[in-house]
Scaffold this motif. Structure first.
Motif, PDB file in Angstrom:
ATOM      1  N   LYS A 168       0.860  -1.186   0.000  1.00 14.20           N
ATOM      2  CA  LYS A 168       0.000   0.000   0.000  1.00 14.20           C
ATOM      3  C   LYS A 168       0.890   1.228   0.000  1.00 14.20           C
ATOM      4  O   LYS A 168       1.680   1.437   0.916  1.00 14.20           O
ATOM      5  CB  LYS A 168      -0.927   0.008   1.215  1.00 14.20           C
ATOM      6  N   LEU A 169       0.754   2.051  -1.030  1.00 14.21           N
ATOM      7  CA  LEU A 169       1.587   3.238  -1.207  1.00 14.21           C
ATOM      8  C   LEU A 169       0.682   4.463  -1.300  1.00 14.21           C
ATOM      9  O   LEU A 169      -0.156   4.547  -2.200  1.00 14.21           O
ATOM     10  CB  LEU A 169       2.441   3.119  -2.469  1.00 14.21           C
ATOM     11  N   ASP A 170       0.857   5.397  -0.384  1.00 10.71           N
ATOM     12  CA  ASP A 170       0.053   6.625  -0.356  1.00 10.71           C
ATOM     13  C   ASP A 170       1.006   7.810  -0.365  1.00 10.71           C
ATOM     14  O   ASP A 170       1.589   8.154   0.659  1.00 10.71           O
ATOM     15  CB  ASP A 170      -0.826   6.637   0.898  1.00 10.71           C
TER      16      ASP A 170
ATOM     17  N   LEU B 290       5.795   5.853 -10.452  1.00 12.33           N
ATOM     18  CA  LEU B 290       6.055   4.610  -9.721  1.00 12.33           C
ATOM     19  C   LEU B 290       6.369   3.475 -10.681  1.00 12.33           C
ATOM     20  O   LEU B 290       5.634   3.226 -11.635  1.00 12.33           O
ATOM     21  CB  LEU B 290       4.836   4.230  -8.874  1.00 12.33           C
TER      22      LEU B 290
ATOM     23  N   VAL C  61      -2.487   1.879  -4.539  1.00 10.82           N
ATOM     24  CA  VAL C  61      -1.627   3.018  -4.881  1.00 10.82           C
ATOM     25  C   VAL C  61      -2.451   4.297  -4.877  1.00 10.82           C
ATOM     26  O   VAL C  61      -3.515   4.369  -5.493  1.00 10.82           O
ATOM     27  CB  VAL C  61      -0.972   2.830  -6.262  1.00 10.82           C
TER      28      VAL C  61
ATOM     29  N   CYS D 256      -0.277   8.690  -7.575  1.00 10.07           N
ATOM     30  CA  CYS D 256       0.659   8.504  -8.691  1.00 10.07           C
ATOM     31  C   CYS D 256      -0.013   8.854 -10.021  1.00 10.07           C
ATOM     32  O   CYS D 256      -1.168   8.516 -10.252  1.00 10.07           O
ATOM     33  CB  CYS D 256       1.161   7.063  -8.741  1.00 10.07           C
TER      34      CYS D 256
ATOM     35  N   ILE E 163       2.150   4.745 -13.532  1.00 12.69           N
ATOM     36  CA  ILE E 163       2.337   3.511 -12.766  1.00 12.69           C
ATOM     37  C   ILE E 163       2.730   2.391 -13.709  1.00 12.69           C
ATOM     38  O   ILE E 163       2.048   2.136 -14.709  1.00 12.69           O
ATOM     39  CB  ILE E 163       1.041   3.114 -12.012  1.00 12.69           C
TER      40      ILE E 163
ATOM     41  N   ILE F 107      -6.323   1.849  -7.435  1.00 17.43           N
ATOM     42  CA  ILE F 107      -5.550   3.004  -7.904  1.00 17.43           C
ATOM     43  C   ILE F 107      -6.393   4.248  -7.696  1.00 17.43           C
ATOM     44  O   ILE F 107      -7.536   4.319  -8.153  1.00 17.43           O
ATOM     45  CB  ILE F 107      -5.172   2.871  -9.387  1.00 17.43           C
TER      46      ILE F 107
END
Length: 429
Positions: free
Chosen positions: A212-214, A223, A235, A238, A241, A254
């Motif tokens: 999990k990327l915030d 990314l 995500v 971003c 991606i 996303i």
């Protein structure tokens, strides 16, 4: 004369060793563990078997000198024979952290720290030093950090056993983050939440399964993620991606609420079961690409307001029949404003024919925000009920209807009539 018998209650020292160890194994709060020292000499001597300790935010609220609280923590940690888990939310210094970790570096498996590096000017000098101290605990399996300043690469050699890394609330540099992740090559779970300052990041983790990327900011982060075992990916923030290896990916989300999603690149989404796309604006190519590749999804959540490469543009018409034919396994469809409007255009239902059926659809959640094209929207709702033979539940959410015209009232009346005719299926929120 009746005899008197004195009944003696057993004292705490008479507890069997197994019960005592069970009690102590369930005590993790630092104040509770410290209180055991006052019970008896035996209890005090037994606290050295504590394997997990937690210092809450208010542990030293009556002590203004941080150096003194550092000394208290050190005294407690030094008394434990083999500490495996350390959770610290109370204030501390880098010097104190270094002294504690040197005592438990051989046994510690879980470390959770509230760094507090973002709120003060001192963080500019001290912040990286706190991160550097963590490098001595090479046997860590779980590392969780809150409030991190990572503007220069931390002096970490390698964490070969680290499986879970979580960083919540951070200001970081691309190079610093990349260096930190390279020191954790065997991660299976990665969470970066509310991380500010990341512009472009390339992540390669061969054992990563949950990610999990915030990224907080303008929503323009680039990314690139190489994780051949990835199962779940979330995500946020971003605009570009790229995830080339996704054979095992089952859950994908996303979102970009601050910027625009320009491009998404996924090589294989044949295992995908759940797809969520959210944001203010997606380029149409990016949106159609992800929908085409996710044709086998069972749960689809769509909340995108506009499309367009530059200026905000409404969705083009989407053919109702073609859409559901392209997603034959869809079981739950959660659709908001713009996408629902695209399915309700004049020509969207023109291909309806005898024999057409939406085979797997069981639940639909529809959010309506405008009375425009009310007749077409009602036709679409009726078509969903008619052609989705397995439909068990339809939820219609009327959200902030933006119109003072009587058409809004008429549309709401039509929805209420539709609900009355399909009470067993339709619910209005």
């Amino acid at each position: 004369m009746r005899r008197r018998f004195r009944f003696s209650y057993p004292n705490m020292d008479s507890l069997p060793d197994a019960i005592l160890q069970y009690i102590l194994s369930n005590l993790t709060e630092a104040k509770d563990v410290a209180s055991c020292n006052c019970v008896s000499k035996r209890w005090k001597e037994s606290t050295d078997s504590v394997k997990s300790i937690k210092f809450p935010r208010n542990s030293f609220e009556n002590i203004s000198d941080v150096a003194l609280s550092d000394a208290i923590v050190l005294k407690m940690i030094s008394s434990f024979h083999r500490l495996e888990e350390l959770v610290l939310y109370s204030p501390f210094t880098s010097k104190g952290l270094g002294s504690w970790l040197s005592h438990v570096s051989q046994s510690l498996k879980l470390l959770e720290l509230r760094m507090e590096n973002l709120a003060t000017d001192e963080a500019l000098v001290e912040g990286p030093l706190k991160l550097d101290c963590i490098g001595v605990v090479k046997g860590l399996e779980t590392l969780k950090l809150w409030g991190v300043l990572m503007m220069s690469p931390p002096k970490w050699d390698l964490f070969p056993k680290l499986r879970c890394l979580e960083i919540v609330g951070a200001r970081m540099d691309d190079n610093a983050l990349g260096s930190a992740l390279r020191a954790c090559p065997n991660l299976s779970s990665l969470l970066l939440l509310a991380c500010e300052g990341v512009k472009s990041i390339s992540i390669s983790l061969p054992f990563l399964e949950h990610c999990k990327l915030d990224f907080y900011g303008q929503g323009n982060t680039l990314l690139s993620l190489t994780a051949p075992r990835i199962v779940s990916l979330d995500v946020q923030g971003c605009s570009w991606i790229s995830v080339p290896e996704t054979s095992f990916l089952k859950n994908l989300s996303i979102a970009n609420v601050s910027g625009r999603v320009y491009m998404v690149q996924f090589r294989n989404l044949s295992s995908l079961e759940s797809l969520s796309v959210r944001g203010v604006q997606w380029c149409w190519d990016a949106l159609t690409t992800i929908l085409e590749q996710g044709r086998d999804v069972k749960h689809l959540f769509m909340k995108v307001e506009f499309t367009g490469n530059e200026a905000l543009q409404p969705f083009p018409e989407i053919d109702f029949v073609e859409f559901f034919k392209n997603h034959p396994k869809l079981q739950k469809f959660d659709i908001h404003g713009a996408m629902f409007a695209a399915l309700c255009q004049k020509n969207s239902l023109k291909k309806l024919e005898t024999g057409f059926e939406i085979g797997c659809l069981e639940e639909v959640v529809i959010t309506v925000r405008s009375p425009l094209n009310a007749e077409q929207k009602m036709n679409t709702l009726e078509s969903l009920v008619r052609y989705a033979k397995g439909l068990r539940r339809m939820v219609i959410r009327v959200l902030r209807m933006k119109s003072n015209h009587s058409s809004a009232d008429d549309f709401c009346d039509d929805i209420c009539k539709f609900h009355h005719m399909n009470k067993h299926l339709v619910h209005i929120e």
